[in-house]
Design an enzyme around this catalytic site. Sequence first.
Site, PDB file in Angstrom:
ATOM      1  N   ASP A  30      -8.835-110.552  25.546  1.00  0.00           N
ATOM      2  CA  ASP A  30      -8.073-109.310  25.678  1.00  0.00           C
ATOM      3  C   ASP A  30      -8.408-108.286  24.606  1.00  0.00           C
ATOM      4  OD1 ASP A  30      -6.901-110.491  27.815  1.00  0.00           O
ATOM      5  OD2 ASP A  30      -4.883-110.597  26.974  1.00  0.00           O
TER       6      ASP A  30
ATOM      7  N   ARG B  16      -4.573-102.029  35.789  1.00  0.00           N
ATOM      8  CA  ARG B  16      -4.570-103.488  35.832  1.00  0.00           C
ATOM      9  C   ARG B  16      -4.851-104.053  34.449  1.00  0.00           C
ATOM     10  NH1 ARG B  16      -9.970-105.555  36.351  1.00  0.00           N
ATOM     11  NH2 ARG B  16     -11.515-103.881  36.420  1.00  0.00           N
TER      12      ARG B  16
ATOM     13  N   HIS C 114     -14.905-113.258  24.595  1.00  0.00           N
ATOM     14  CA  HIS C 114     -14.382-112.848  25.901  1.00  0.00           C
ATOM     15  C   HIS C 114     -12.867-113.026  25.861  1.00  0.00           C
ATOM     16  CE1 HIS C 114     -14.715-113.197  30.588  1.00  0.00           C
ATOM     17  NE2 HIS C 114     -14.017-112.161  30.185  1.00  0.00           N
TER      18      HIS C 114
ATOM     19  N   ASP D  98       7.550 -99.650   7.925  1.00  0.00           N
ATOM     20  CA  ASP D  98       6.130 -99.912   7.695  1.00  0.00           C
ATOM     21  C   ASP D  98       5.238 -98.926   8.438  1.00  0.00           C
ATOM     22  OD1 ASP D  98       6.624-102.004   5.996  1.00  0.00           O
ATOM     23  OD2 ASP D  98       6.421-103.559   7.522  1.00  0.00           O
ATOM     24  N   GLY D  99       5.636 -98.530   9.652  1.00  0.00           N
ATOM     25  CA  GLY D  99       4.821 -97.574  10.397  1.00  0.00           C
ATOM     26  C   GLY D  99       4.660 -96.258   9.668  1.00  0.00           C
TER      27      GLY D  99
ATOM     28  N   ASN E  46      -3.580-101.802   7.809  1.00  0.00           N
ATOM     29  CA  ASN E  46      -3.306-103.093   8.446  1.00  0.00           C
ATOM     30  C   ASN E  46      -4.519-103.640   9.187  1.00  0.00           C
ATOM     31  OD1 ASN E  46      -0.762-103.660   7.584  1.00  0.00           O
ATOM     32  ND2 ASN E  46       0.265-103.255   9.526  1.00  0.00           N
ATOM     33  N   GLU E  47      -4.857-103.008  10.313  1.00  0.00           N
ATOM     34  CA  GLU E  47      -5.943-103.544  11.130  1.00  0.00           C
ATOM     35  C   GLU E  47      -6.527-102.498  12.063  1.00  0.00           C
ATOM     36  OE1 GLU E  47      -2.738-103.031  13.304  1.00  0.00           O
ATOM     37  OE2 GLU E  47      -2.535-104.936  12.254  1.00  0.00           O
TER      38      GLU E  47
END
Length: 310
Positions: free
Chosen positions: A177, A156, A175, A68-69, A145-146
């Site tokens: 990730d 961090r 709010h 798929d990639g 895809n997205e």
Amino acid sequence: MPAFETVVIAYRAEEAHSRIAADRCESLLHKVGCRVLKGPTGPQDNPYPHFLEATGGHIDLAIVLGGDGSILAAARYLAAVDVPILAVNVGGHLGFLTQPPEVLGGRYWERLLAGEWELEKRMMLQASLTGPPPLPERQPYFCLNEFCLKPASEMRLTSIILELAIDGEIIDQIHGDGLLVSTPTGSTSYTVAANGPIIAPSLQAITITPICPLSLSSRPVVLPATGTIEVSPLRDPDLNIKLWSDGAFAAPVHPCQTVRIEVARHPTRLLILEEDHSYFRTLREKLKWAGTRIQAERDPECLLPPQNHP
């Protein structure tokens, strides 16, 4: 005159089976008079700019051998010039977008050369950055895809606040990730992993899915494909927010800039050779779904009503 005058073949550079299949396709196409260009694809290889420059964009067929990639990379370059893509799973993993290797031979190959195939159009999205400089020189970006907006810090784990607007109306501040904006094709990729819905690719819709939101009220939203989505970072003190297209880096998103996402003008055109091609069969096989009717193909007695025993 051959059914396809100019054919490009992209194969996975690190996969021996993919290279062998590419050589075989090239030989068969040369025998029927096709002009063939061939090149490796992968994290360090991108043959599509060369293909487009060498042909002037006049490509009749692209054969993409991989997973798929590999197909996602091809779509970002070839959809804009309406090139049909024959996607074949050679060395790939899941293969939601690909057909089995058997389509590269026998009656399938005869059907290809005879023009006995179908085209399946898959909606794509495009994204552009607006606002103060620096802005990317080459826009818009495309995805099959997205699009994903998320921080990428080496030091961090960070969360971000994104303001979401639809057709100019502010909807929410998310709010968490990150945020996914996906097509129906992409609903079985990163979106489903983030608890978004699976949407049949025949629908014209856009799904917005928060990634690990810090509020339980932040839920996935499905919109008609006619809408325009704008996403603006509200808090990014470390300047870490990046825009990703189908898992590939697209551009950094700086403070006061906005990412504008809408349906792309050109869809991806997938060439289908399987006579019994079924999206839902693909879901059953890839996601390991099952049911009594599927089981009945192996054991018809499973559909009989249970017997009452004393």
